[in-house]
Design an enzyme around this catalytic site. Sequence first.
Site, mmCIF file in Angstrom:
data_model
loop_
_atom_site.group_PDB
_atom_site.id
_atom_site.type_symbol
_atom_site.label_atom_id
_atom_site.label_comp_id
_atom_site.label_asym_id
_atom_site.label_seq_id
_atom_site.Cartn_x
_atom_site.Cartn_y
_atom_site.Cartn_z
ATOM 1 N N ASP A 180 -15.131 72.192 4.270
ATOM 2 C CA ASP A 180 -15.824 72.996 5.270
ATOM 3 C C ASP A 180 -16.533 71.944 6.111
ATOM 4 O OD1 ASP A 180 -17.562 74.408 6.824
ATOM 5 O OD2 ASP A 180 -18.046 75.872 5.280
ATOM 6 N N HIS A 181 -15.929 71.588 7.251
ATOM 7 C CA HIS A 181 -16.401 70.390 7.961
ATOM 8 C C HIS A 181 -17.863 70.518 8.393
ATOM 9 C CE1 HIS A 181 -15.301 72.750 11.526
ATOM 10 N NE2 HIS A 181 -16.231 72.058 12.128
ATOM 11 N N HIS B 193 -18.970 78.758 7.360
ATOM 12 C CA HIS B 193 -20.066 77.931 7.870
ATOM 13 C C HIS B 193 -21.421 78.627 7.778
ATOM 14 C CE1 HIS B 193 -16.742 75.697 9.191
ATOM 15 N NE2 HIS B 193 -16.606 76.180 10.383
#
Lengths: 510, 354
Positions: free
Chosen positions: A199-200, A262
């Site tokens: 999950d960048h 996010h």
Amino acid sequence: MTAVAATAENPLIEGLERLPIHPTTLVIFGATGDLAHRKLLPALYNLAHEGALPERFHLVGVARSDHAHEDFKAIAREAIGQFSRREPDPAVLDKLLEDVRYVPGTFDDPSVYETLAGTLDEFDTAAGMRMNRCFYLSTAPAFFPVIVRHLGQRKLCHEDGADVRVVIEKPFGTTLAEAEQLNREVLSVLDEHQVFRIDHYLGKETVQNMMAFRFANGLFEPVWNRNFIDHVQITAAEDIGIGSRAGYYDSAGALRDLIQNHMLQLLCHVAMEPPVNFTADEVRNEKVKVLHAIHAPTPDDIPYMAVRGQYAEGESGGEHVVGYLQEEGVPHDSNTETYAALRLEVDNWRWAGVPFYLRTGKRLARKVTEVAVTLKPVPHLAFKQEGSLGVRPNQLILTMQPNEGVSLSLGAKIPGTRMRIRPVYMEFLYGTSFLSQSPEAYERLITDAMRGDATLFTRNDEVEAQWRICDPIVRAWEAAPGPLPQYEAGSQGPAEAASLMLDGDEWRMI
Amino acid sequence: MPAVSDSRWSAQGTTPGEIEAAMRDMLKERHAENESFAPARVLNMVCVVDKAWSGEIANRLRQVGRYHASRTVVLAVEPERERLDAVATIASDVHPKAGEFALLRETVIVDVGEKHLPALDTIVDPLVVTDLPTVLWSPHGHPEAVDVLLGLAQVVLLDSVDEPDLHEALDRALELSRKAYVVDLAWLRSTPWRERVAATFDPEHLRPDLRTISAVTVRHHPDSTAAAVLLIGWLASRLDWQPSKLIPRNGGLAGKAHARRQDVDLRLEPDPQLSVRGLAGLTLETASGRYLALDRGPGGLRAHYRNRKGDEREWTVLGASRGEPGILGEGIRQALLRDPTYTPSLEAANVLVP
């Protein structure tokens, strides 16, 4: 002085900013795709430039397109030239790409894995050691289980004397059932400690700073609970539309695209208990506890805790822009939401009764990602408003983008003879206080994966817990006919979002 | 990077109070002009330079890229000067766009005379931003000014390779390190080499070989003996070697350190081919038969490794050269960090120096 015999630790790493990473071969599946082009290959170059790659490093690209090694080198060179955050040093770039290999073929073709195994063995032989292997799955999600299964069948997932790790890009499933199935398939081949679900957002300095803000400052912790906090708003607003991503976006929507991953991660960072230490499992244990404390909504709850919308035509940045249904590639009767807002409650000792409002959307008034924590009002007010904006509850705003910082609103007296109060802001911008440019999230995540540090990656139970919250909403929205509530492009979002707010709470202006 | 937005103030025969007031006024003006201008608040940098060479130092500071100090105070020393003249500027590299902010950097150049040096702290104190760490850099010597300013500075930036006498260079660094945190550019030049040696011996099965290191050779720019001896000092302090003095041999220096299992042969070899300051190469040999050589090469360090069986391999450890501006920028960045291994390495290096 350090006695070598007294410890098994490497005495030479003390004081070094960059810790060593074992020699590694990185294999990118989907190496000619957009993510590799824009993010992964430039990130690898920047790591090479800074001397942050492992001492011995090899890169292998795997993709369907039929290319020779030299073609792939040219593709990589062009991608790095175009998207690197710094001008490439020709000598470093040449050396990085000198021994790059490319394996063409479809991901369900066993011969691809046979060729790959041969390439990996060749690199190991040249190095005179078993190099670690890091398989980066930057493909369409449908291929994740296919690739993992083939890696297992070709016995590439376990290697004596070396670590094998698999990085899996998002989305990790599009429903709870899919996520559970994918976890089952992945974990039938790999151990959980080998799996790095990207999950960048977690790789961004801004998100990591939230933990530093909460757990390195004694000032805020005493008020960080239901006794002092009235509500929390988490906003991820974009001023742009879907651009050329109609194909992906129309099948995903705002809830899946941002909230399921996010924004729930941001919520976890706000609400989690201090971990015992910052090892991967301790941090993730605390985040999972938060997710477990959020009840999955029932179908009856959903109309009262979730709102969706779609942008209509309007003005954005002074330009007239089309609505979502007029965007190229979007079906004219699409029911995909470009705006989603939720009201969640974290039912635990610290947060019971504190609403967490989450909202995200495209084509909103401006681009901003922030967490706004509103404190309860003072119990007794000795001042009259007397023609001023008056006393407002304190708000602590953690901004992730565009200007990362912390802002605290305070009531202050307006100069003059009368006791009139208005809010003022004590502002801190990270950019004013640090010399270094933040590394790209992917640079951090790639090195962490090669090092085996999973702190900034999502664990299997974490992904499933996120889906458990969002899945009922996804299903309810898919079942409900359109049209969706519309909001004008460039606005604050659909008016219906106000219905989520409790007892006089208001959305902050975007 | 050239500034695109400047405010400038200058005065002759001025005082520190006037300069400080002018800085405050300029900051207010910039903020009133556009709220998106935000002063950087990371660290103060105080530079003591010879007036005659101040242009060269200004050039070096301009090239440090993003690692500019927030407020730079340059004290340009002229022997016969009686009064203080000053120029103050506030600059931003960009015009702020809507919704973004632009950092302001502040520079004050004060021309001082030698007569001002004994009380230089009273000139500098009003000019540094309170509560920010202050780094002091005096590239042209002026030890008396450094001593006076140590009460204001938490960090001293120096370059041990600047001092022609190796003994004096390390002695002075050691003396300063007892009074402030020292960032030594000579030490930073060895960082990639230290990282690579640490990485080579990081696999658990190789760590015991650290105890069997039997020879170390460091090749260096002829002017950079200090960087080389610091690298050996690092190995000695981390690996618990007892070093003895090096002696001149074949144009370089040689000697021994006593390790727990065996003596370690030490050699420092100047490399006249090397065009930049710093290290040219490093060779480590172990009693168990391993050999590792690292040398500068295109795109990184060229590694040459031989294992116990005699198998040899070569590869490149990737990394771009930082260049001298990069080293200075790194020095400024390091002022905000703390490396606990420098002082022990310096102490060991001091023992080695003939």
